[in-house]
Enzyme design. Sequence first.
Site, mmCIF file in Angstrom:
data_model
loop_
_atom_site.group_PDB
_atom_site.id
_atom_site.type_symbol
_atom_site.label_atom_id
_atom_site.label_comp_id
_atom_site.label_asym_id
_atom_site.label_seq_id
_atom_site.Cartn_x
_atom_site.Cartn_y
_atom_site.Cartn_z
ATOM 1 C CG ASP A 24 -1.919 -1.127 1.224
ATOM 2 O OD1 ASP A 24 -1.957 -1.897 0.248
ATOM 3 O OD2 ASP A 24 -2.647 -1.275 2.220
ATOM 4 C CD GLU A 72 -7.133 -0.247 2.895
ATOM 5 O OE1 GLU A 72 -8.199 -0.095 3.521
ATOM 6 O OE2 GLU A 72 -6.015 -0.172 3.435
ATOM 7 C CE LYS A 129 -3.593 -4.271 1.373
ATOM 8 N NZ LYS A 129 -4.362 -3.469 2.349
ATOM 9 C CE LYS A 132 -8.173 -1.039 7.604
ATOM 10 N NZ LYS A 132 -8.188 0.237 6.842
ATOM 11 C CB VAL A 157 2.511 2.418 4.940
ATOM 12 C CG1 VAL A 157 3.922 2.972 4.796
ATOM 13 C CG2 VAL A 157 1.739 2.657 3.641
ATOM 14 C CB THR A 158 0.593 1.976 8.867
ATOM 15 O OG1 THR A 158 -0.609 1.328 9.296
ATOM 16 C CG2 THR A 158 0.263 3.285 8.202
ATOM 17 C CB CYS A 162 -2.078 -2.731 5.507
ATOM 18 S SG CYS A 162 -3.666 -1.860 5.389
ATOM 19 C CD GLN A 202 5.142 -15.754 22.785
ATOM 20 O OE1 GLN A 202 4.707 -16.812 23.222
ATOM 21 N NE2 GLN A 202 4.377 -14.741 22.388
#
Length: 230
Positions: A24, A72, A129, A132, A157-158, A162, A202
């Site tokens: 985006d 987007e 799209k 997001k 971004v951001t 997204c 993790q």
Amino acid sequence: MKTVDARPYPYRFDPARTAVLLIDMQRDFLDAGGFGAMLGNDVTPLRRIVPACVQLLVMARRHGLKIVHTQEAHDPQLADCPPSKKARGGLICGIGDEGPLGRVLVAGEAGADFVPELQPEPSDTVLRKPGKGAFHATGLDALLHAKGITHLLIGGVTTEVCVQTTMREANDRGYECLLVQDCAASYFPHFHDAVVEMVVAQGGIVGWAAPLAAVQAALAEPSTVEAALD
């Protein structure tokens, strides 16, 4: 195979099975007259990553990595825009409304276009799209499978919206994802920093993170097979 000095541990990938996914990088998010600015955001942090994103695309083309640009943007009738998305925030000028760069986040309008420095080339793929995440209501998964892609280098971004959503979607579908951290940005830099830590936490629960320089260094190094032939 190439190896990136990444967090939380080295990221190994085959360039032939790797794509750059640039999320985006549109005028509505990066330009002063765009949707992001109309929401009251300072676009400077987003504009700051454009040179690195240019380098990312140059690197990808030089080494034969596939490139996908996501966009987007909704159809002019907003048939693919949930009413809740359009209504959220009660904005005076929201999705589909007329703004300084044309109708906000509508395909074909100036604001939905990519910034000039990052215009796609004919060999690139452009994926529109409505949400997001880049996998929601798109053919991205089928496209990547058809091209034999297993690894994704992600920027755009951001970071916390997204980019992160797409990376989590990709992770759930089995793709090995690396966030190219200086090729992604948020209007709120501490949000960007937090996402980087979430990604690598993790043992890399979502994926890996590394600066562009580390990816460039990995691609510049001869592969194990190449070194053996020498």
